[in-house]
Design an enzyme around this catalytic site. Structure first.
Site: not given
Ligand code: VAH
Length: 337
Positions: A11, A14, A54-55, A154, A158
């Site tokens: 990444g 980024g 690509d990972i 997301y 995580k």
């Molecule tokens: C997002 N900037 O908004 C990222 C972050 C704090 C959230 O991981 O998805």
């Protein structure tokens, strides 16, 4: 053929990746191997060996393992929170399957070289989920183990990858006859990050940096959250410092694998006031997107980063006013002049 020792940054194109390359290239004795689907800015090409890839490409990872002996991996590749809501399956493939593939690479390399590969992983405040604004106000400053109930794909990704990292660094092959050398997993839960040089894409905390960069370009900005929305933020230089400090900390000083780090909390109205102070002509309005607002309301107003401060000396260099006065505004002025 001897494998080349290197530090891998995924990444790398980024926001965090670009800032990390600049900083790591000045301090690391090892060459940087950068991997991203996208090209990196030309000015960074002299600091690293870049691969567009690509990972999720297992053949690519298998080839890298034959050529390189990774001392450390900064795994930054991810789909951020808002984009992940629009493409949850793709987000799971990139954020989880991609991370799992890299854990396997690091686990195999750790065993083969007889020494742990350091695996540094940026997690996020998205790993938290407060059910109501009343609870967000009551439990304003959350510790790592509180409210781990993410409401986004997301955030789920995580939180799960944090647990996977702990598995690969403490329990991997626990039933095998011989205990393998395992990777050394370390993770930071970042707040919203603000860079003077790049603008985020696909995140939910993007309203802050987007507002600032729009003002600097004389463009009107409609903020997609309410004025009273409060989140923790951090200037990008502090994010890189935190990654490098955690990576360098002696293993015996670490009481946990996953740490909160933060710098300052402000409301969207505070953000507007800071922006207007720097760009008096700025046109900022508030047009909440109620779906994205719901995500912001589920994230904590503050992070308790006591563990990071005690274990490895974390302390942000940029508080709110210094972040704007000494880092963001002067550099953004220069960037758009
Ligand atoms: C997002 N900037 O908004 C990222 C972050 C704090 C959230 O991981 O998805």
């Amino acid at each position: 053929m001897m494998r080349k020792k290197a530090i891998l940054i995924t990444g790398a194109s980024g926001e965090i990746g670009q800032a990390l390359i600049n900083s790591l290239a000045q301090t690391s004795s090892l060459p940087l191997l950068t991997l991203d689907l996208h090209a990196i800015p030309p000015e960074l090409l002299r600091l690293c060996t870049h691969m567009s890839g690509d990972i999720l490409d297992h053949k690519l990872l298998a080839r890298l393992v034959t050529e390189y002996d990774f001392e450390m991996i900064f795994h930054l590749a991810a789909l951020l929170s808002t984009r992940s809501e629009f493409s949850p399956e793709l987000a799971h493939q990139v954020n989880v399957d991609g991370t799992l593939a890299l854990f396997q690479v690091a686990a195999e390399q750790s065993q083969r070289r007889g020494k742990p590969v350091s695996f540094i992983f940026p997690s996020s405040i998205a790993a938290y989920g407060l059910p109501t604004l009343a609870m967000k106000a009551r439990d304003r400053r959350v510790k790592e183990w509180q409210w781990n109930n993410p409401t986004t794909m997301y955030g789920c990704n995580k939180l799960y990858c944090e647990q996977l990292g702990i598995y690969y660094s403490k329990h991997y092959q626990q039933l095998s006859a011989s205990k393998p050398v395992m990777l050394d997993f370390r993770s930071l839960r970042f707040p919203g990050l603000i860079s003077a040089y790049t603008v985020p894409s696909g995140g939910t905390t993007d309203y802050g940096p987007e507002m600032l960069h729009a003002a600097a370009q004389g463009r009107p900005y409609a903020c997609f959250v309410r004025e009273d929305s409060e989140l923790p933020f951090m200037a990008m230089p502090d994010a890189v410092t935190a990654l490098l400090q955690l990576a360098a900390a002696p293993a015996e000083s670490l009481s946990r694998s996953v740490y909160n780090v933060t710098s300052f909390t402000l409301s969207a109205a505070d953000f507007r006031d800071q922006v207007m102070g720097a760009f008096p002509e700025a046109e900022v309005t508030f047009e909440p997107d109620w779906q994205r607002q719901g995500i912001v309301d589920s994230w904590p107003a503050e992070l308790d980063d006591t563990a990071a401060r005690q274990d490895w000396g974390w302390a942000p260099a940029y508080g709110l006013q210094r972040a704007f006065d000494e880092y963001l505004v002067p550099n953004i002025h220069e960037r758009y002049q």
